[in-house]
Design a protein around this motif. Structure first.
Motif, mmCIF file in Angstrom:
data_model
loop_
_atom_site.group_PDB
_atom_site.id
_atom_site.type_symbol
_atom_site.label_atom_id
_atom_site.label_comp_id
_atom_site.label_asym_id
_atom_site.label_seq_id
_atom_site.Cartn_x
_atom_site.Cartn_y
_atom_site.Cartn_z
ATOM 1 N N ILE A 88 -10.107 21.920 27.120
ATOM 2 C CA ILE A 88 -11.389 21.294 27.472
ATOM 3 C C ILE A 88 -12.196 21.225 26.176
ATOM 4 C CG2 ILE A 88 -13.544 21.588 28.757
ATOM 5 C CD1 ILE A 88 -11.949 22.957 30.939
ATOM 6 N N TYR A 89 -12.690 20.050 25.854
ATOM 7 C CA TYR A 89 -13.247 19.827 24.515
ATOM 8 C C TYR A 89 -14.657 19.234 24.542
ATOM 9 C CZ TYR A 89 -8.282 20.220 23.400
ATOM 10 O OH TYR A 89 -6.994 20.656 23.300
ATOM 11 N N GLU A 90 -15.424 19.627 23.527
ATOM 12 C CA GLU A 90 -16.668 18.941 23.159
ATOM 13 C C GLU A 90 -16.456 18.426 21.745
ATOM 14 O OE1 GLU A 90 -21.432 19.870 22.339
ATOM 15 O OE2 GLU A 90 -20.044 21.503 22.785
ATOM 16 N N VAL A 91 -16.398 17.125 21.574
ATOM 17 C CA VAL A 91 -16.106 16.522 20.272
ATOM 18 C C VAL A 91 -17.373 15.817 19.781
ATOM 19 C CG1 VAL A 91 -14.614 14.943 19.003
ATOM 20 C CG2 VAL A 91 -13.690 16.230 20.934
ATOM 21 N N MET A 92 -17.988 16.389 18.753
ATOM 22 C CA MET A 92 -19.288 15.905 18.279
ATOM 23 C C MET A 92 -19.189 15.392 16.845
ATOM 24 S SD MET A 92 -22.953 17.909 18.204
ATOM 25 C CE MET A 92 -22.768 18.650 16.579
ATOM 26 N N PRO A 93 -19.258 14.067 16.650
ATOM 27 C CA PRO A 93 -19.277 13.534 15.286
ATOM 28 C C PRO A 93 -20.655 13.713 14.655
ATOM 29 C CG PRO A 93 -19.437 11.746 16.869
ATOM 30 C CD PRO A 93 -19.301 13.007 17.671
ATOM 31 N N MET A 94 -20.705 13.780 13.349
ATOM 32 C CA MET A 94 -21.984 13.880 12.641
ATOM 33 C C MET A 94 -22.604 12.491 12.542
ATOM 34 S SD MET A 94 -24.245 15.740 11.135
ATOM 35 C CE MET A 94 -23.444 17.293 10.751
ATOM 36 N N SER A 95 -23.706 12.287 13.244
ATOM 37 C CA SER A 95 -24.418 11.008 13.208
ATOM 38 C C SER A 95 -25.659 11.150 12.343
ATOM 39 C CB SER A 95 -24.819 10.592 14.626
ATOM 40 O OG SER A 95 -25.754 11.514 15.163
ATOM 41 N N ASP A 96 -26.276 10.030 12.014
ATOM 42 C CA ASP A 96 -27.508 10.060 11.209
ATOM 43 C C ASP A 96 -28.602 10.832 11.930
ATOM 44 O OD1 ASP A 96 -26.222 8.543 9.325
ATOM 45 O OD2 ASP A 96 -27.089 6.632 9.995
ATOM 46 N N GLU A 97 -28.680 10.671 13.255
ATOM 47 C CA GLU A 97 -29.728 11.345 14.030
ATOM 48 C C GLU A 97 -29.520 12.859 14.037
ATOM 49 O OE1 GLU A 97 -29.441 7.173 15.080
ATOM 50 O OE2 GLU A 97 -27.945 8.785 15.065
ATOM 51 N N ILE A 98 -28.266 13.300 14.215
ATOM 52 C CA ILE A 98 -27.991 14.745 14.199
ATOM 53 C C ILE A 98 -28.228 15.299 12.801
ATOM 54 C CG2 ILE A 98 -26.152 16.467 14.431
ATOM 55 C CD1 ILE A 98 -25.002 14.804 16.719
ATOM 56 N N ALA A 99 -27.831 14.544 11.782
ATOM 57 C CA ALA A 99 -28.078 14.970 10.398
ATOM 58 C C ALA A 99 -29.572 15.153 10.151
ATOM 59 C CB ALA A 99 -27.492 13.950 9.419
ATOM 60 N N ARG A 100 -30.407 14.258 10.717
ATOM 61 C CA ARG A 100 -31.856 14.353 10.542
ATOM 62 C C ARG A 100 -32.394 15.620 11.194
ATOM 63 N NH1 ARG A 100 -33.056 9.861 12.736
ATOM 64 N NH2 ARG A 100 -32.580 8.657 10.857
ATOM 65 N N VAL A 101 -31.874 15.959 12.387
ATOM 66 C CA VAL A 101 -32.312 17.189 13.069
ATOM 67 C C VAL A 101 -31.964 18.416 12.216
ATOM 68 C CG1 VAL A 101 -31.984 18.653 15.107
ATOM 69 C CG2 VAL A 101 -32.099 16.169 15.371
ATOM 70 N N ILE A 102 -30.781 18.411 11.609
ATOM 71 C CA ILE A 102 -30.366 19.535 10.761
ATOM 72 C C ILE A 102 -31.267 19.641 9.538
ATOM 73 C CG2 ILE A 102 -28.491 20.448 9.335
ATOM 74 C CD1 ILE A 102 -26.560 18.966 11.237
ATOM 75 N N MET A 103 -31.527 18.512 8.908
ATOM 76 C CA MET A 103 -32.371 18.504 7.694
ATOM 77 C C MET A 103 -33.781 18.997 7.984
ATOM 78 S SD MET A 103 -30.588 17.120 5.077
ATOM 79 C CE MET A 103 -31.657 16.184 4.006
ATOM 80 N N GLU A 104 -34.226 18.773 9.211
ATOM 81 C CA GLU A 104 -35.574 19.205 9.591
ATOM 82 C C GLU A 104 -35.591 20.632 10.119
ATOM 83 O OE1 GLU A 104 -36.675 16.254 12.413
ATOM 84 O OE2 GLU A 104 -37.050 14.690 10.904
ATOM 85 N N GLY A 105 -34.432 21.317 10.061
ATOM 86 C CA GLY A 105 -34.361 22.708 10.479
ATOM 87 C C GLY A 105 -34.302 22.906 11.970
ATOM 88 N N GLY A 106 -33.795 21.904 12.706
ATOM 89 C CA GLY A 106 -33.718 21.997 14.161
ATOM 90 C C GLY A 106 -32.754 23.087 14.620
ATOM 91 N N ASN A 107 -32.997 23.617 15.824
ATOM 92 C CA ASN A 107 -32.116 24.658 16.371
ATOM 93 C C ASN A 107 -30.980 24.037 17.174
ATOM 94 O OD1 ASN A 107 -33.139 24.024 18.967
ATOM 95 N ND2 ASN A 107 -34.836 25.467 18.685
ATOM 96 N N SER A 108 -30.109 24.888 17.725
ATOM 97 C CA SER A 108 -28.915 24.396 18.418
ATOM 98 C C SER A 108 -29.278 23.616 19.677
ATOM 99 C CB SER A 108 -27.989 25.564 18.774
ATOM 100 O OG SER A 108 -28.648 26.495 19.597
ATOM 101 N N LEU A 109 -30.364 23.987 20.358
ATOM 102 C CA LEU A 109 -30.779 23.258 21.556
ATOM 103 C C LEU A 109 -31.172 21.825 21.221
ATOM 104 C CD1 LEU A 109 -32.870 25.978 23.448
ATOM 105 C CD2 LEU A 109 -30.585 25.149 24.015
ATOM 106 N N GLU A 110 -31.896 21.648 20.110
ATOM 107 C CA GLU A 110 -32.311 20.302 19.689
ATOM 108 C C GLU A 110 -31.103 19.468 19.266
ATOM 109 O OE1 GLU A 110 -36.785 21.240 17.963
ATOM 110 O OE2 GLU A 110 -35.032 21.713 16.736
ATOM 111 N N ILE A 111 -30.159 20.107 18.575
ATOM 112 C CA ILE A 111 -28.941 19.384 18.159
ATOM 113 C C ILE A 111 -28.136 18.977 19.393
ATOM 114 C CG2 ILE A 111 -26.752 19.589 16.922
ATOM 115 C CD1 ILE A 111 -28.178 21.589 15.037
ATOM 116 N N ALA A 112 -27.984 19.912 20.359
ATOM 117 C CA ALA A 112 -27.235 19.614 21.586
ATOM 118 C C ALA A 112 -27.901 18.501 22.377
ATOM 119 C CB ALA A 112 -27.112 20.878 22.437
ATOM 120 N N ARG A 113 -29.231 18.500 22.424
ATOM 121 C CA ARG A 113 -29.969 17.462 23.157
ATOM 122 C C ARG A 113 -29.735 16.095 22.518
ATOM 123 N NH1 ARG A 113 -34.884 19.529 22.625
ATOM 124 N NH2 ARG A 113 -34.423 21.129 24.182
#
Length: 568
Positions: A509-534
């Motif tokens: 059973i898999y969760e396959v998450m590619p790195m998108s520009d939007e997820i990269a932006r959340v990371i750069m802004e210091g977002g937590n795992s809940l924000e990334i998952a959302r």
């Protein structure tokens, strides 16, 4: 390499019937040559054509008789005709003799060379009989497997063990080397190991307690007690296992790691990774079964949904970047990584891996066994890799900032890096790297794909039964209104002679998450795992729970099993 399936007649038949494109056929032939499999086997395992479809097509085209091998008793084959070298070479099976004719079961009736070799060997006229390739594979496995029951010697149980003369504890421990060669103990341990292989166990646990000693197998992810030998034999059992693993028998105060190789047949062997641990009442020993055939699994068999599989393949094809696989111990991370490495393992690529320990040997891949005591760490191995012109690097696990930084540097400088972390979800993998001290911009620029995974038990197809669940309960469990409206059937386990408690085998059973520009932006802004998952969910990424529920709608597993392995 088997010659079966590589004949021009069979290849052109698939093209002429419009079943395959020239590109598909060319790729299948290349894969069959690389994996040393027949073309028919490659087409079946890659699901380009079914075994039944190929057999019926050959029957119509060539008029060769078609036999259902599932109804044939393989044990009735005369020993005189079982030339195992020819069987392995051609992937054909002599079935029976009538008059001066020997009938050969094959999934490729155009394989004239096989018929000629069997004819010469047996001194009889050889004729082909069509069989389905998947059923042929099962029959060949039975025939080629040497009689491992010779290791078993049958009939040895706890009562027989109870008859072994045992001295007092202190004296026994002083003489454990001598006791380890005791014939009944040797036979008993061999019986346990062969039983574990037959039953498809992944781990064996030998556990001493104050008043009892138990042995458990982990089958399909669940531990089952299989034997309870007398407690006064715990020292001899431990000694025998340590002798087999080439460990120090006299050392009982410190943990030790070793390995056992058991040869089952000329073509198949099984490795056991052995770990000892001093406990209050003796040494607990855990053995993990390492089956190299699991590394040869096609990606189709791992349980990825089509869109998830395509994401994995697309990112494996990239020349640089990082693919991270995450999940707890025993969640199938190693098989996912080795499957990827197997796809990448071509003559044109230089592949190096750093593993602790090396679990499965892969020809064509430079594998390094980490030895921390000697100073060979993941970080030092990775530095050495980068001086050896690598194309693909696999790091067994990113455990610290130093290893993470070198791996990210490699991913940013033209290398494809595969590795694992121990986290619960794809989003938590990114925050784990942030917490290690890796800057957000480095994570965003180097990570291409994250795969979180679990292993769920498959429902036994023979005994699973439909289960009535109200719509409001399905909605509460997490099924979407669209899924509920589709009217799928929920199945529950029942149990039969062919399975273990209603389950047989496991599926990913898999969760396959590619790195998108939007997820990269959340990371750069210091977002937590809940924000990334959302953000990932908004982009259509199915988390582990949704992927598990999808397996329920397909009838692959049960709601109970999905609840066990995913958060709810």
């Amino acid at each position: 390499m088997p010659t079966s399936g590589l004949h021009l007649g069979l290849s052109t038949l698939f093209i002429r019937k419009g079943l395959l494109s020239e590109q598909q056929l060319s790729e299948a032939i290349a894969t069959s040559r690389k994996n040393r499999h027949s073309l028919v086997t490659t087409l079946v395992t890659s699901k380009l054509l079914s075994a039944r479809e190929i057999a019926e097509l050959c029957y119509e085209e060539y008029g060769t008789p078609l036999l259902d091998l599932a109804e044939f008793d393989v044990s009735s084959i005369p020993e005189d005709f079982l030339n195992k070298k020819l069987i392995e070479k051609h992937r054909c099976l002599p079935l029976f003799k009538r008059g001066n004719r020997l009938y050969i079961g094959t999934s490729d009736p155009t394989n004239i060379a096989a018929l000629e070799d069997f004819q010469f060997s047996a001194g009889l006229h050889a004729e082909a009989i069509l069989v389905e390739d998947d059923k042929l594979a099962k029959a060949l496995e039975k025939v080629l497997e040497e009689d491992i029951s010779a290791l078993d010697l049958g009939g040895l149980d706890e009562e027989a063990l109870a008859g072994i003369e045992v001295t007092d504890t202190d004296k026994r421990q002083d003489n454990e080397t001598e006791g380890a060669d005791d014939a009944p103990i040797v036979i008993y341990i061999n019986k346990i190991l062969t039983d574990a292989i037959r039953r498809g166990a992944s781990d064996l646990h030998f556990e001493p307690y104050e008043k009892r000693y138990r042995i458990r197998f982990r089958i399909d992810g669940i531990l089952h007690e299989v034997s309870e030998p007398p407690i006064n034999l715990s020292g001899r059992i431990a000694a025998r296992l340590k002798v087999m693993s080439k460990l120090d028998i006299a050392e009982r105060r410190l943990p030790q790691d070793g390995r056992i190789k058991m040869k089952l047949s000329r073509t198949k062997s099984i490795d056991f990774r052995v770990s000892t641990l001093p406990t209050l009442w003796g040494e607990k020993i855990v053995m993990r079964i390492l089956d190299s055939s699991s590394a040869q699994l096609g990606i189709e068999k791992l349980g990825y949904e089509p869109d998830q599989k395509q994401l994995y393949l697309d990112n494996l094809a990239k020349p640089q970047g990082m693919i991270l696989v995450t999940g707890p111990t025993g969640s199938g991370k190693t098989v996912s990584l080795y499957t990827g490495l197997n796809i990448l393992n071509t003559e044109e690529r230089n592949i190096s891996t750093a593993e602790d320990p090396v679990e499965i040997n892969l020809e064509g891949v430079n594998q390094v066994h980490i030895n921390t005591k000697a100073g060979l760490t993941f970080a030092s191995a990775l530095r050495s890799f980068l001086r050896q012109d690598p194309d693909v690097v696999m790091v067994g696990e990113i455990r610290d900032l130093e290893t993470a930084e070198i791996a990210i540097k490699a991913a940013q400088t033209g290398h494809l890096v595969l590795s694992t972390l121990h986290t619960n979800s794809a989003a938590e993998t990114l925050t784990r790297l942030l917490n290690m001290g890796v800057p957000g911009y480095n994570i965003a620029s180097s990570v291409n794909l994250i795969i979180a995974q679990r292993l769920a038990r498959r429902l036994c197809p023979e005994c699973k039964q439909p289960e009535e669940i109200p719509e409001h309960e399905l909605e509460r469990l997490g099924f979407s209104p669209e899924q509920i409206a589709s009217g799928f059937t929920v199945y529950k386990p029942c149990g039969c002679d062919l399975c273990s408690g209603g389950y047989k085998g496991r599926v990913g059973i898999y969760e396959v998450m590619p790195m998108s520009d939007e997820i990269a932006r959340v990371i750069m802004e210091g977002g937590n795992s809940l924000e990334i998952a959302r953000m990932a969910k908004a982009q259509g990424v199915r988390d582990l729970r949704l992927s598990g529920l999808l397996k329920v709608t397909q009838g692959v597993t049960s709601i109970t099993e999905v609840n066990r392995v995913t958060s709810f």
